[in-house]
Design an enzyme around this catalytic site. Structure first.
Site, PDB file in Angstrom:
ATOM      1  N   HIS A  55      19.074 -12.236  57.316  1.00 24.76           N
ATOM      2  CA  HIS A  55      19.679 -11.162  58.120  1.00 24.76           C
ATOM      3  C   HIS A  55      18.894 -10.918  59.410  1.00 24.76           C
ATOM      4  O   HIS A  55      18.130 -11.790  59.830  1.00 24.76           O
ATOM      5  CB  HIS A  55      19.864  -9.896  57.273  1.00 24.76           C
ATOM      6  CG  HIS A  55      20.465 -10.196  55.929  1.00 24.76           C
ATOM      7  ND1 HIS A  55      21.782 -10.456  55.748  1.00 24.76           N
ATOM      8  CD2 HIS A  55      19.880 -10.352  54.697  1.00 24.76           C
ATOM      9  CE1 HIS A  55      22.017 -10.736  54.463  1.00 24.76           C
ATOM     10  NE2 HIS A  55      20.877 -10.679  53.817  1.00 24.76           N
ATOM     11  N   GLU A 231      16.373 -14.910  46.050  1.00 27.71           N
ATOM     12  CA  GLU A 231      16.640 -13.474  45.925  1.00 27.71           C
ATOM     13  C   GLU A 231      15.436 -12.925  45.171  1.00 27.71           C
ATOM     14  O   GLU A 231      15.287 -13.113  43.962  1.00 27.71           O
ATOM     15  CB  GLU A 231      17.945 -13.211  45.150  1.00 27.71           C
ATOM     16  CG  GLU A 231      19.205 -13.638  45.879  1.00 27.71           C
ATOM     17  CD  GLU A 231      19.633 -12.695  46.999  1.00 27.71           C
ATOM     18  OE1 GLU A 231      18.920 -11.702  47.270  1.00 27.71           O
ATOM     19  OE2 GLU A 231      20.682 -12.965  47.615  1.00 27.71           O
TER      20      GLU A 231
HETATM   21 ZN   LIG Z   1      20.248 -11.051  51.875  1.00 27.57          ZN
END
Ligand SMILES: [Zn+2]
Length: 340
Positions: A55, A231
């Site tokens: 991001h 993640e």
């Molecule tokens: Zn992400």
């Protein structure tokens, strides 16, 4: 080459803490000097690592919903803004900060680190552009850093990390060959490093032994060097959100990631995609074995102990990586070295 027993390694680090000169004075505690520069190693000399902190801080006039290739013959959104933690932590900042620690650790071993975005203030590129940059970099491995969120509010029940790997085959023949072989090996090696560091495998989203298979992640569908998509944890879980956004937790995550990269790039990779080891097996870099010590050190908040560690020449990879990271982490969190 870096194989030592845990006891030897802890002794080496503990020695580094207590063996500093007796001339440490208060002024040294707040300003890094040439003497405090971390010693460098060569475990990753000549290697390139691509780091993609997921991001970005701002769309800065770009359209997040612009359609870009998804690597499966279709299109998907250029980017998303990322998750927000139950504690208010922004995922893009978590990814950036942990990425900065990993970068310092890798550079302490002579690696050339290429980042997907230059800062945590502006734009960082669409997912397909970042994949292309990873491929162009010629990196030994490309690592994408993300943190998940399973709910808008607090979700105590879901926790843990997972590595996302592409469902096979991937349409592009080169990507399919690289990600089905080396990419899978790198992802499994990273999974093992997280397990050794004490992080739990995710207990949600169909994750098995820390691995989740998906077809919709462009970063792995389009990247032509071995890709690892992490993640790190669940920002909706209060405990994990605190760790992901906090100084001590970020060092622990960064050490696990650096350990995984060192193990993969230096050929100490997992041999297959089987289940995670139930106990530490191979700790070539020594990083996972010093994590309990690091947690203890940070918990003491003893500036002198940290300063002495930073000023002492490291004897091995784990000491060099740790010192490089601590130099960054105090800058990120306190703006001074080491801590006030
Ligand atoms: Zn992400």
């Amino acid at each position: 080459m870096f194989r030592k027993t845990t006891t030897q390694r802890l002794t080496s680090i503990a020695f580094a803490v207590v063996a500093a000169t007796s001339t440490v004075v208060a002024s040294n505690l707040f300003a890094p000097t040439a003497d405090a520069a971390p010693a460098r190693g060569t475990a990753l000399a000549g290697k390139t690592v691509f780091l993609d902190p997921g991001h970005q801080a701002s769309a800065a006039g770009h359209d997040l919903r612009a359609q870009v290739p998804d690597g499966r013959g279709g299109k998907k959104d250029c980017q998303t803004s990322g998750a927000t933690g139950v504690n208010g932590a922004q995922e893009h900042t978590v990814n950036w900060q942990i990425g900065q620690l990993v970068k310092a650790g890798l550079e302490s071993q002579g690696a050339r680190v290429v980042l997907s975005r230059p800062d945590d203030t502006g734009w960082g590129g669409c997912v397909d552009e970042r994949a292309a940059a990873a491929s162009r970099s010629g990196a030994a491995v490309a690592v994408s850093l993300h943190a998940d969120s399973t709910a808008r509010g607090a979700d105590e029940s879901k926790k843990g990390f997972h590595m996302i790997v592409p469902s096979l085959p991937v349409p592009d023949a080169t990507v399919d060959r690289v990600q089905s072989g080396e990419g899978r090996k790198a992802s499994t090696t990273m999974r093992d490093a997280f397990v050794k560091a004490g992080f739990p495998s995710a207990n949600y989203a169909g994750v098995r032994d820390g691995i989740q298979t998906r077809s919709d992640i462009a970063a792995v569908n389009l990247t032509k060097v071995p890709a690892v998509f992490i993640e790190m944890g669940n920002l909706a879980n209060p405990g994990e959100a605190k760790a992901l956004a906090g100084r001590d937790g970020q060092v622990k995550y960064a050490m696990a990631i650096t350990d995984g990269i060192l193990n993969y790039v230096n050929g100490n990779a997992a041999t297959g995609a089987g289940p995670a080891p139930s106990a530490p097996t191979d700790d070539a870099s020594g990083l996972s074995s010093i994590i309990p010590f690091v947690e203890q050190l940070l918990a003491t908040e003893d500036p002198e102990a940290v300063a002495r560690l930073l000023m002492t020449q490291g004897q091995d990879v784990s000491a060099q990586v740790l010192k490089a990271m601590l130099t960054i982490v105090y800058g990120l969190f306190d703006g001074k070295l080491p801590i006030g």
